[in-house]
Design a protein around this motif. Structure first.
Motif, PDB file in Angstrom:
ATOM      1  N   PHE A 120      -6.903  -1.407 -10.460  1.00 22.58           N
ATOM      2  CA  PHE A 120      -7.181  -1.925  -9.116  1.00 22.58           C
ATOM      3  C   PHE A 120      -8.284  -2.970  -9.179  1.00 22.58           C
ATOM      4  O   PHE A 120      -9.195  -2.896 -10.006  1.00 22.58           O
ATOM      5  CB  PHE A 120      -7.592  -0.779  -8.181  1.00 22.58           C
ATOM      6  CG  PHE A 120      -6.437  -0.136  -7.481  1.00 22.58           C
ATOM      7  CD1 PHE A 120      -5.853   1.013  -7.984  1.00 22.58           C
ATOM      8  CD2 PHE A 120      -5.902  -0.705  -6.328  1.00 22.58           C
ATOM      9  CE1 PHE A 120      -4.770   1.602  -7.343  1.00 22.58           C
ATOM     10  CE2 PHE A 120      -4.819  -0.130  -5.679  1.00 22.58           C
ATOM     11  CZ  PHE A 120      -4.245   1.035  -6.195  1.00 22.58           C
ATOM     12  N   GLY A 121      -8.213  -3.935  -8.268  1.00 17.89           N
ATOM     13  CA  GLY A 121      -9.250  -4.982  -8.153  1.00 17.89           C
ATOM     14  C   GLY A 121      -9.930  -4.847  -6.804  1.00 17.89           C
ATOM     15  O   GLY A 121      -9.874  -3.785  -6.180  1.00 17.89           O
ATOM     16  N   ALA A 122     -10.542  -5.886  -6.352  1.00 19.89           N
ATOM     17  CA  ALA A 122     -11.262  -5.875  -5.058  1.00 19.89           C
ATOM     18  C   ALA A 122     -10.262  -5.938  -3.894  1.00 19.89           C
ATOM     19  O   ALA A 122      -9.063  -6.149  -4.101  1.00 19.89           O
ATOM     20  CB  ALA A 122     -12.197  -7.081  -5.002  1.00 19.89           C
ATOM     21  N   ARG A 123     -10.747  -5.771  -2.676  1.00 18.96           N
ATOM     22  CA  ARG A 123      -9.874  -5.792  -1.480  1.00 18.96           C
ATOM     23  C   ARG A 123      -9.551  -7.237  -1.117  1.00 18.96           C
ATOM     24  O   ARG A 123     -10.202  -7.839  -0.257  1.00 18.96           O
ATOM     25  CB  ARG A 123     -10.604  -5.125  -0.300  1.00 18.96           C
ATOM     26  CG  ARG A 123     -10.617  -3.622  -0.321  1.00 18.96           C
ATOM     27  CD  ARG A 123     -11.001  -3.054   1.043  1.00 18.96           C
ATOM     28  NE  ARG A 123     -10.958  -1.596   1.021  1.00 18.96           N
ATOM     29  CZ  ARG A 123     -11.996  -0.845   0.650  1.00 18.96           C
ATOM     30  NH1 ARG A 123     -13.116  -1.405   0.288  1.00 18.96           N
ATOM     31  NH2 ARG A 123     -11.881   0.473   0.630  1.00 18.96           N
ATOM     32  N   THR A 124      -8.521  -7.782  -1.750  1.00 21.96           N
ATOM     33  CA  THR A 124      -8.178  -9.195  -1.452  1.00 21.96           C
ATOM     34  C   THR A 124      -6.792  -9.331  -0.816  1.00 21.96           C
ATOM     35  O   THR A 124      -6.273 -10.447  -0.683  1.00 21.96           O
ATOM     36  CB  THR A 124      -8.229 -10.041  -2.748  1.00 21.96           C
ATOM     37  OG1 THR A 124      -7.265  -9.496  -3.675  1.00 21.96           O
ATOM     38  CG2 THR A 124      -9.610 -10.032  -3.368  1.00 21.96           C
ATOM     39  N   THR A 135      -5.513  -5.026   8.692  1.00 23.78           N
ATOM     40  CA  THR A 135      -6.045  -4.174   7.638  1.00 23.78           C
ATOM     41  C   THR A 135      -6.285  -4.980   6.368  1.00 23.78           C
ATOM     42  O   THR A 135      -5.746  -6.081   6.222  1.00 23.78           O
ATOM     43  CB  THR A 135      -5.062  -3.018   7.340  1.00 23.78           C
ATOM     44  OG1 THR A 135      -5.682  -2.100   6.436  1.00 23.78           O
ATOM     45  CG2 THR A 135      -3.768  -3.537   6.718  1.00 23.78           C
ATOM     46  N   GLN A 136      -7.125  -4.443   5.495  1.00 20.85           N
ATOM     47  CA  GLN A 136      -7.491  -5.119   4.241  1.00 20.85           C
ATOM     48  C   GLN A 136      -7.547  -4.061   3.152  1.00 20.85           C
ATOM     49  O   GLN A 136      -8.088  -2.980   3.395  1.00 20.85           O
ATOM     50  CB  GLN A 136      -8.862  -5.785   4.441  1.00 20.85           C
ATOM     51  CG  GLN A 136      -9.450  -6.497   3.256  1.00 20.85           C
ATOM     52  CD  GLN A 136     -10.954  -6.769   3.456  1.00 20.85           C
ATOM     53  OE1 GLN A 136     -11.494  -6.611   4.544  1.00 20.85           O
ATOM     54  NE2 GLN A 136     -11.615  -7.131   2.376  1.00 20.85           N
ATOM     55  N   TYR A 137      -6.967  -4.342   2.004  1.00 26.59           N
ATOM     56  CA  TYR A 137      -6.995  -3.327   0.954  1.00 26.59           C
ATOM     57  C   TYR A 137      -6.907  -3.962  -0.426  1.00 26.59           C
ATOM     58  O   TYR A 137      -6.580  -5.151  -0.548  1.00 26.59           O
ATOM     59  CB  TYR A 137      -5.860  -2.308   1.145  1.00 26.59           C
ATOM     60  CG  TYR A 137      -4.461  -2.876   1.230  1.00 26.59           C
ATOM     61  CD1 TYR A 137      -3.830  -3.046   2.468  1.00 26.59           C
ATOM     62  CD2 TYR A 137      -3.751  -3.213   0.081  1.00 26.59           C
ATOM     63  CE1 TYR A 137      -2.533  -3.542   2.551  1.00 26.59           C
ATOM     64  CE2 TYR A 137      -2.460  -3.701   0.153  1.00 26.59           C
ATOM     65  CZ  TYR A 137      -1.854  -3.863   1.400  1.00 26.59           C
ATOM     66  OH  TYR A 137      -0.564  -4.363   1.462  1.00 26.59           O
ATOM     67  N   PRO A 138      -7.201  -3.186  -1.485  1.00 21.20           N
ATOM     68  CA  PRO A 138      -7.174  -3.746  -2.842  1.00 21.20           C
ATOM     69  C   PRO A 138      -5.759  -3.749  -3.393  1.00 21.20           C
ATOM     70  O   PRO A 138      -4.909  -2.973  -2.962  1.00 21.20           O
ATOM     71  CB  PRO A 138      -8.041  -2.765  -3.632  1.00 21.20           C
ATOM     72  CG  PRO A 138      -7.854  -1.466  -2.930  1.00 21.20           C
ATOM     73  CD  PRO A 138      -7.644  -1.791  -1.468  1.00 21.20           C
ATOM     74  N   GLY A 139      -5.488  -4.641  -4.319  1.00 26.83           N
ATOM     75  CA  GLY A 139      -4.219  -4.608  -5.030  1.00 26.83           C
ATOM     76  C   GLY A 139      -4.496  -4.129  -6.442  1.00 26.83           C
ATOM     77  O   GLY A 139      -5.645  -4.014  -6.857  1.00 26.83           O
ATOM     78  N   ALA A 149       0.817  -1.219   0.000  1.00 26.68           N
ATOM     79  CA  ALA A 149       0.000   0.000   0.000  1.00 26.68           C
ATOM     80  C   ALA A 149       0.848   1.265   0.000  1.00 26.68           C
ATOM     81  O   ALA A 149       0.463   2.291  -0.552  1.00 26.68           O
ATOM     82  CB  ALA A 149      -0.929  -0.015   1.211  1.00 26.68           C
ATOM     83  N   GLU A 150       2.041   1.164   0.562  1.00 31.61           N
ATOM     84  CA  GLU A 150       2.907   2.351   0.624  1.00 31.61           C
ATOM     85  C   GLU A 150       3.262   2.868  -0.767  1.00 31.61           C
ATOM     86  O   GLU A 150       3.612   4.024  -0.936  1.00 31.61           O
ATOM     87  CB  GLU A 150       4.218   2.034   1.364  1.00 31.61           C
ATOM     88  CG  GLU A 150       4.053   1.609   2.825  1.00 31.61           C
ATOM     89  CD  GLU A 150       3.892   0.108   2.970  1.00 31.61           C
ATOM     90  OE1 GLU A 150       4.292  -0.425   4.010  1.00 31.61           O
ATOM     91  OE2 GLU A 150       3.352  -0.523   2.027  1.00 31.61           O
ATOM     92  N   SER A 151       3.159   1.985  -1.780  1.00 25.86           N
ATOM     93  CA  SER A 151       3.574   2.399  -3.133  1.00 25.86           C
ATOM     94  C   SER A 151       2.411   2.893  -3.983  1.00 25.86           C
ATOM     95  O   SER A 151       2.588   3.275  -5.141  1.00 25.86           O
ATOM     96  CB  SER A 151       4.229   1.209  -3.859  1.00 25.86           C
ATOM     97  OG  SER A 151       5.156   0.559  -3.026  1.00 25.86           O
TER      98      SER A 151
END
Ligand code: BQZ
Length: 693
Positions: free
Chosen positions: A375-379, A630-634, A354-356
């Motif tokens: 971006f896709g879903a939060r996987t 935490t959860q976030y998208p890639g 996420a930092e990038s």
């Protein structure tokens, strides 16, 4: 820390517990909705039969230079003889840009380093798609993100078809007939049975990606009926679930004609360690079933792979795949992978740190940007995994054993989870609508997730300290760190080691955040930051108190990696494995989770499955089985010159994007091809020989 002092005396201590008990409902709250963040492109949902089939075609083709330089030179049989009777055929209608053309290279950058080529013996090739590209498995699941939910079933792959017996206990699988390893040696049931008998069932071997006997069901057997037919026998009735475990990473047979002579069962001079390390990175042209073969390796620099002349998949025009002649894996860092992909000196990246995000978004927004980013879903999600074994897994010393006992205490886990400010942890990685508060369990936004079944213990440092007081952890020496009760670990400070992977900034940043946020609770957490492979080995050996980890596909899809959702076997679970006596000391709620997961595996009734996963989620989150962070998208970053990239490809769901995008049918239009091939017009050489032929 004032509260600790109050409850110093033994009796006072006990008193403290009942007095301070805080009813659960006061600790829980409604889980905040994840910030609005829609995936940037949706998949086109199809049926499995729309993607591929197995059939003989009237004619086959290959790159012209293969014909002229090898076939006509008599050093290679004609393409039709190199292909199986009925190759796998990708359907043109399912290829976003249709039939492709040969040429060019995909330049990967990876953060791992190859240990060697013995995947089934337990060696990593460096990750980042190199093993995914070399190892083919019985079934395939990466591309399932495009398959209609009500038709979801693993794709055939090395197993081209299968049939269940009337009573549902026997599954008979037909293997692709006439396919060959990249050195021309026939692929058949011998390779499958060597993997099963001498790598899965032989517990002296730990295949990469964790295949164990229980991964396919307790008491399951496998036998070969003939060179192209294998027979599974399960205790359960029609456990279709195991078809997912027959995909990447747990049932990808290795070349038995090369590996068997090194296995101690067939070579008394070799130890199991020598078998594992029998094919170091310097060994070139290891036979593969995948589309590309390693022909050059420069330590800490690059691994170059050339097209497999015996690859067993074609397009509908009979062109033997892959279209790309060469694959590069530059040996660098995962963060550098993002940088090089947006800069155009690399061609592919799973933007997963996420930092990038902000920098990558800025760079790829320019018209002149060489790569597109979607971006896709939060996987992508991170959690703290606590070691639940109190009967010796990882041979804990007295201090570590005391920590295991704490990990097994619900009030302790509650205290840790409400002591964490997840919003701050997420924001410390990246600001904006990316990260979501993640309590643990299945991810919000995934198929089997149910918010009403998700228990969320909200941030509350005071309540956390109350709970820790309540379980008798008091700072007896006034140094700001709680102490174990007298008689436990010498009444010493509560010190907990936190394992994290230094290959990723996200892993160590989150770990640093956890360490910091545990101080106000009087818990001293000590960083145990390790490089990827060392970290993986420690985690699998149980040598950790706590570990910060990016989670697997089991909490995204549930159907992929299902057996890792609970300790269904002595060596299947990431943070609770059998102790020195080979048994699992499960807590009652863990037994409930095991029963729920086994019930999920044993039924194919979707309504029942949905209910079972609601039960799983409630039991998991109520008992804080792991402490979500935490959860976030890639985001998938791919150079714009590549064609046949499926819409909506997530970086991670059933597998990583290196599998999801079906790289063997990715191509670069002739007028866009770069001149990146390091060994143009060459093919892999004989196993163990230096360089391409
Ligand atoms: C993707 C992936 C492909 C392994 C690995 C690495 C290992 C773990 C995990 C990811 C890398 C990349 O992940 O981060 O984007 O390319 O390789 O295999 O983290 O250390 O053991 O599970 O998949």
């Amino acid at each position: 820390m004032k509260r600790h002092t109050i409850a110093l005396g033994g009796a006072g201590l006990m008193l403290g517990v009942s007095l301070l008990a805080i009813p659960a409902q006061e600790l829980t709250a409604e889980l905040p909705e994840p910030p609005e963040f829609s995936a940037q492109s949706e998949p086109i949902f199809v049926s499995v039969s729309d993607i591929l089939e197995y059939k003989a075609l009237p004619e086959y083709h290959e790159p012209d230079w293969v014909t002229s330089k090898y076939v006509e030179a008599g050093t290679l049989p004609p393409v039709a003889e190199r292909l199986p009777k009925e190759p796998m055929v990708y359907k043109t209608a399912n290829m976003p840009d249709g039939i492709g053309v040969y040429g060019d290279t995909m330049r990967h950058v990876i953060g791992g380093r190859p240990e060697g080529w013995n995947y089934i013996g337990g060696q990593s090739q460096g990750w980042g798609g190199i093993d995914i590209g070399m190892s083919e498995c019985l079934t395939r699941t990466g591309p399932l993100f495009t398959v209609k939910a009500d038709e979801l079933e693993p794709l055939p792959n090395l197993a081209k078809s299968w049939e269940w017996s009337e009573d549902g206990h026997v599954l008979t699988m037909k293997l692709i007939e006439g396919a060959k390893w990249s050195d021309g040696d026939p692929f058949d049931a011998d390779d499958v049975m060597f993997y099963w008998n001498d790598n899965i069932m032989d517990t002296n071997v730990s295949p990469l990606n964790g295949g164990t006997p229980e991964t396919f069901g307790v008491g399951t057997t496998l036998e070969a009926l003939d060179p192209y037919t294998i027979k599974w026998t399960f205790k359960e009735v029609r456990p279709t679930q195991y078809l997912y475990a027959m995909a990447y990473g747990t049932f990808c047979p290795g070349p038995s004609h090369i590996l068997k002579p090194q296995h101690p069962k067939y070579n008394a001079d070799n130890t199991y360690e020598e078998y594992k390390n029998a094919f170091p990175p310097e060994y070139m042209n290891i036979p593969v079933m995948g589309a590309w073969v390693p022909v050059e390796y420069r330590p800490d620099d690059i691994i170059v792979l050339r097209r497999n002349a015996y690859y067993w998949k074609v397009d509908e025009a009979g062109n033997q795949l892959p279209y790309l002649n060469e694959m590069h894996y530059r040996l660098s860092t995962w963060a550098d992978r993002d940088v090089q992909a947006v800069a155009g000196s690399g061609d592919f990246s799973n933007l997963e740190q996420a930092e990038s995000f902000i920098e990558a978004l800025k760079r790829s927004a320019e018209d002149s940007a060489p790569a597109r980013l979607q971006f896709g879903a939060r996987t992508i999600g991170y959690t703290i995994r606590m070691n639940f074994s109190a009967n010796g897994w990882g041979e804990p010393d007295e201090r570590a054993q005391a920590v295991r006992e704490l990990n097994r205490n619900l009030d302790f886990r509650k205290a840790i989870t409400i002591g964490l400010d997840r919003q701050r942890l997420g924001d410390s990685l990246v600001r904006g609508p990316f990260t979501a508060i993640y309590p643990g369990g299945l991810y919000a936004g995934t198929t089997y997730y149910d918010k009403a079944s998700t228990v969320y213990y909200q941030y509350n440092v005071d309540a956390a300290n109350g709970l820790l007081d309540g379980i008798g952890l008091v700072d007896t020496d006034g140094n700001g760190v709680r102490n174990f009760p007298a008689g436990t670990a010498g009444g010493g400070d509560v010190e907990i080691t936190l394992l994290a992977n230094t290959d990723y900034g996200t892993d160590t940043n989150l770990a640093e955040g956890v360490i910091q946020q545990m101080e106000p609770l009087g818990i001293r957490v000590i960083a145990n930051f390790q490089q990827g492979t060392a970290r993986d080995d420690m985690a699998q050996a149980g040598q950790f108190d706590w570990s910060v980890e990016r989670q697997g596909s089991e909490v995204v899809s549930v159907v992929q990696g299902t057996s890792a959702l609970a300790p269904t076997g002595p060596r299947t679970h990431p943070f609770h494995r059998a102790g020195t006596d080979g048994t699992l000391d499960l807590l009652p709620f863990e037994q409930e989770l095991v029963d729920t997961v086994n019930a999920f595996i044993a039924t194919s009734d979707n309504a029942e499955r949905v209910e079972l996963m609601k039960k799983y989620q409630r039991t998991f989150t109520e008992n804080v089985y792991s402490v979500g962070l935490t959860q976030y998208p890639g985001a998938l970053i791919i150079n714009k010159r590549f064609a046949n990239i499926p819409a909506g490809a997530p970086i991670f769901m059933f597998n990583w994007a290196e599998d999801n995008i079906i790289r063997e049918r990715v191509f670069v239009p002739a007028d866009a091809q770069g001149d990146f091939e390091l060994h143009p017009e060459t093919l892999p050489g004989a196993p163990g020989s230096a360089g391409p032929m």
